[in-house]
Motif scaffolding. Structure first.
Motif, short mmCIF file in Angstrom:
data_model
loop_
_atom_site.label_atom_id
_atom_site.label_comp_id
_atom_site.label_asym_id
_atom_site.label_seq_id
_atom_site.Cartn_x
_atom_site.Cartn_y
_atom_site.Cartn_z
N ILE A 153 -11.61 -0.95 4.32
CA ILE A 153 -10.55 -0.03 4.74
C ILE A 153 -9.78 0.49 3.54
CG2 ILE A 153 -8.35 0.09 6.00
CD1 ILE A 153 -9.54 -1.91 8.00
N GLY A 154 -9.45 -0.42 2.61
CA GLY A 154 -8.74 -0.01 1.41
C GLY A 154 -9.53 1.01 0.60
N TYR A 155 -10.87 0.84 0.57
CA TYR A 155 -11.70 1.80 -0.18
C TYR A 155 -11.65 3.18 0.48
CZ TYR A 155 -15.52 3.57 -3.03
OH TYR A 155 -16.26 4.31 -3.93
N LEU A 156 -11.70 3.21 1.80
CA LEU A 156 -11.64 4.50 2.50
C LEU A 156 -10.28 5.18 2.28
CD1 LEU A 156 -13.40 3.86 5.94
CD2 LEU A 156 -14.38 4.52 3.75
N ILE A 157 -9.23 4.38 2.11
CA ILE A 157 -7.89 4.96 1.92
C ILE A 157 -7.71 5.50 0.51
CG2 ILE A 157 -5.41 4.45 1.89
CD1 ILE A 157 -5.98 2.28 4.01
N ALA A 158 -8.06 4.68 -0.49
CA ALA A 158 -7.73 5.04 -1.88
C ALA A 158 -8.78 4.60 -2.88
CB ALA A 158 -6.37 4.46 -2.25
N GLY A 159 -10.04 4.59 -2.49
CA GLY A 159 -11.10 4.25 -3.43
C GLY A 159 -11.05 2.80 -3.89
N LEU A 160 -11.63 2.54 -5.08
CA LEU A 160 -11.69 1.17 -5.60
C LEU A 160 -10.30 0.55 -5.80
CD1 LEU A 160 -13.39 -1.19 -6.59
CD2 LEU A 160 -13.43 -0.12 -8.87
N PRO A 161 -9.32 1.28 -6.33
CA PRO A 161 -7.97 0.69 -6.43
C PRO A 161 -7.42 0.28 -5.06
CG PRO A 161 -8.11 2.64 -7.81
CD PRO A 161 -9.36 2.62 -6.98
N GLY A 162 -7.65 1.11 -4.05
CA GLY A 162 -7.20 0.79 -2.71
C GLY A 162 -7.86 -0.47 -2.17
N ALA A 163 -9.17 -0.62 -2.44
CA ALA A 163 -9.89 -1.80 -1.98
C ALA A 163 -9.33 -3.06 -2.64
CB ALA A 163 -11.38 -1.67 -2.30
N CYS A 164 -9.08 -3.00 -3.95
CA CYS A 164 -8.56 -4.16 -4.67
C CYS A 164 -7.15 -4.54 -4.20
CB CYS A 164 -8.55 -3.87 -6.18
SG CYS A 164 -10.19 -3.67 -6.91
N VAL A 165 -6.30 -3.53 -4.03
CA VAL A 165 -4.92 -3.79 -3.59
C VAL A 165 -4.91 -4.37 -2.18
CG1 VAL A 165 -2.73 -2.69 -2.94
CG2 VAL A 165 -3.83 -2.11 -5.11
N ALA A 166 -5.70 -3.78 -1.27
CA ALA A 166 -5.73 -4.26 0.12
C ALA A 166 -6.22 -5.70 0.19
CB ALA A 166 -6.62 -3.35 0.96
N ALA A 167 -7.29 -6.02 -0.56
CA ALA A 167 -7.84 -7.38 -0.52
C ALA A 167 -6.87 -8.39 -1.12
CB ALA A 167 -9.18 -7.41 -1.25
N LEU A 168 -6.31 -8.06 -2.27
CA LEU A 168 -5.36 -8.98 -2.91
C LEU A 168 -4.14 -9.21 -2.03
CD1 LEU A 168 -5.40 -7.88 -6.66
CD2 LEU A 168 -6.03 -10.13 -5.76
N ALA A 169 -3.60 -8.14 -1.49
CA ALA A 169 -2.39 -8.25 -0.67
C ALA A 169 -2.65 -9.08 0.59
CB ALA A 169 -1.88 -6.86 -0.29
N THR A 170 -3.86 -8.98 1.15
CA THR A 170 -4.19 -9.74 2.36
C THR A 170 -4.41 -11.21 2.06
OG1 THR A 170 -5.24 -7.78 3.31
CG2 THR A 170 -5.78 -9.90 4.31
N PHE A 171 -5.08 -11.52 0.94
CA PHE A 171 -5.45 -12.90 0.67
C PHE A 171 -4.39 -13.69 -0.08
CE2 PHE A 171 -9.64 -11.38 1.81
CZ PHE A 171 -10.14 -12.46 2.51
N ILE A 172 -3.44 -13.03 -0.74
CA ILE A 172 -2.39 -13.78 -1.44
C ILE A 172 -1.55 -14.62 -0.46
CG2 ILE A 172 -0.19 -13.52 -2.66
CD1 ILE A 172 -1.58 -11.45 -4.44
N PRO A 173 -1.11 -14.06 0.71
CA PRO A 173 -0.39 -14.93 1.67
C PRO A 173 -1.24 -16.11 2.13
CG PRO A 173 -0.08 -12.62 2.23
CD PRO A 173 -1.13 -12.65 1.16
N CYS A 174 -2.52 -15.84 2.41
CA CYS A 174 -3.45 -16.89 2.82
C CYS A 174 -3.52 -17.99 1.76
CB CYS A 174 -4.83 -16.27 3.04
SG CYS A 174 -6.24 -17.36 2.85
#
Length: 392
Positions: A281-302
């Motif tokens: 989803i992050g990649y579709l929103i903003a490319g590779l930076p979006g993918a990295c930000v989305a994944a990091l933001a999701t897994f940091i709370p976890c």
């Protein structure tokens, strides 16, 4: 080392052996959170005896109690057992990284070739199957976590209805559900003595919904949204589906309905944690930076919800108030998943073949309990390749 020894004993494996195991599990571990958790028990406890049965059970209990995708949190805890924060960090990264790279590659292919008929055909079949898979997963979660508890069923039904009506996930209701069950099942001393500040309590369920408008860049907005999403995934990565739908489709309009269903489908056909769909989803929103930000933001709370309470969990994990609070949130999360099935189905089930694919998926998973979802998804993709050109 036997399974009854303490974690204080010297480990019979190196940190890098654990990292390599998690890397392999993240690369080839199909079947969803329940299967991944089972693989860890079989490999790490029964066959290799790296982790004691007691430590495994404590890690599983913590993963079920705290917000965060079940399998990812258990993997982080397995690294924590003997190698503490460094072990938890490296084990978590190794577990998540293979599937993250896969979804980024699929995101690149999707954005570049998404208009090709063969890709549309594949997702036509897979999108319908995903509806059936989520429906069956919601059923399993409800049977396991709610049972015959009338209070939890009431919460489940309320959240399912709210999700269908609003077509989004109301995060504040999760907290409200947890507080309600806590106060009814294991009220604290100050409540038993009549010292409850009713006005303050009434404000608690609303606290999760109070946030001002964020005037920031797209990546900052993506990061904030996915961090909130990661904090409300209880028990199964599928719990994030209704939350993501409400944000990326309804609120921010980052994705279309079809793109969102395709994103969930991508999570089903890749190994590792289901919640890694956030990378796609992050990649579709903003490319590779979006993918990295989305994944990091999701897994940091976890990650934080695992390593911070880990030292204290043995002492407080079985406190009735904690258990009751998590029971309420879990029932709410499962209700939201169930409601999301209806929301997604309204957009994915568009004709008779798609109805049949969804129905066949449910029947197969019902009849063959050990059938793994990737095989169902692969079959649905093949059917889509045949039927889609005939229908369009």
């Amino acid at each position: 080392m036997t399974t009854t020894e303490s974690t204080a004993a010297s480990p019979s494996y190196t940190l890098w052996q654990m990292v390599l195991y998690m890397l392999r599990l993240g690369t080839f571990g199909f079947g969803g959170p329940v299967a991944l958790v089972g693989y860890m028990q079989r490999d790490l406890v029964e066959e290799r005896a790296w982790i004691t049965a007691a430590d495994y059970k404590e890690g599983l209990a913590l993963a079920q109690l705290a917000p965060g995708p079940l399998a990812a949190q258990l993997g982080i805890y397995m690294g924590y057992v003997h190698y503490r924060i460094l072990g938890a960090t490296l084990a978590g990264l190794a577990f998540v990284m293979p599937s993250f790279l896969m979804v980024v590659a699929l995101g690149w292919a999707y954005t570049r070739f998404g208009g090709l008929s063969w890709m549309q055909a594949v997702f036509y079949g897979v999108g319908s199957a995903v509806v059936g898979i989520i429906a069956m997963s919601a059923r399993k979660l409800a049977a396991k976590s709610i049972g015959k508890d009338k209070l939890l069923w009431a919460i489940f039904l309320l959240l399912a209805i709210v999700t269908v009506v609003t077509e989004s996930e109301v995060a504040s209701l999760f907290i409200a559900a947890g507080i309600l069950v806590w106060l009814l099942r294991a009220p604290p001393e100050w409540l038993r003595k009549g010292k409850l500040n009713a006005v303050a309590l009434m404000q608690l369920p609303l606290a999760g919904g109070l946030h001002g408008a964020v005037d920031a860049s797209l990546l900052t907005t993506v990061g904030i949204f996915f961090a909130k999403a990661g904090a409300f995934v209880f028990g199964s990565g599928l719990a994030i589906v209704p939350f993501l739908y409400g944000g990326v489709v309804t609120e921010h309009h980052w994705l279309t309905d079809k793109q969102f269903v395709d994103a969930v489908a991508v999570a089903m056909i890749t190994p590792g944690p289901v919640v890694i769909t956030v990378g796609f989803i992050g990649y579709l929103i903003a490319g590779l930076p979006g993918a990295c930000v989305a994944a990091l933001a999701t897994f940091i709370p976890c990650y934080l919800f695992t390593i911070i309470p880990a030292p204290y969990f043995k002492k407080y994990g079985k406190v009735p108030g904690v258990v009751a609070f998590v029971d309420g949130i879990t029932a709410a999360a499962i209700g939201a998943i169930t409601g999301s099935v209806i929301v997604i189905a309204k957009r994915s089930i568009v004709d008779m073949p798609s109805v049949l694919i969804a129905a066949a998926t449910i029947l197969l998973l019902w009849k063959f309990k050990k059938l793994q979802e990737p095989f169902v998804v692969a079959g649905a993709a093949a059917i889509g390749l045949v039927i889609f050109p005939l229908m369009h």
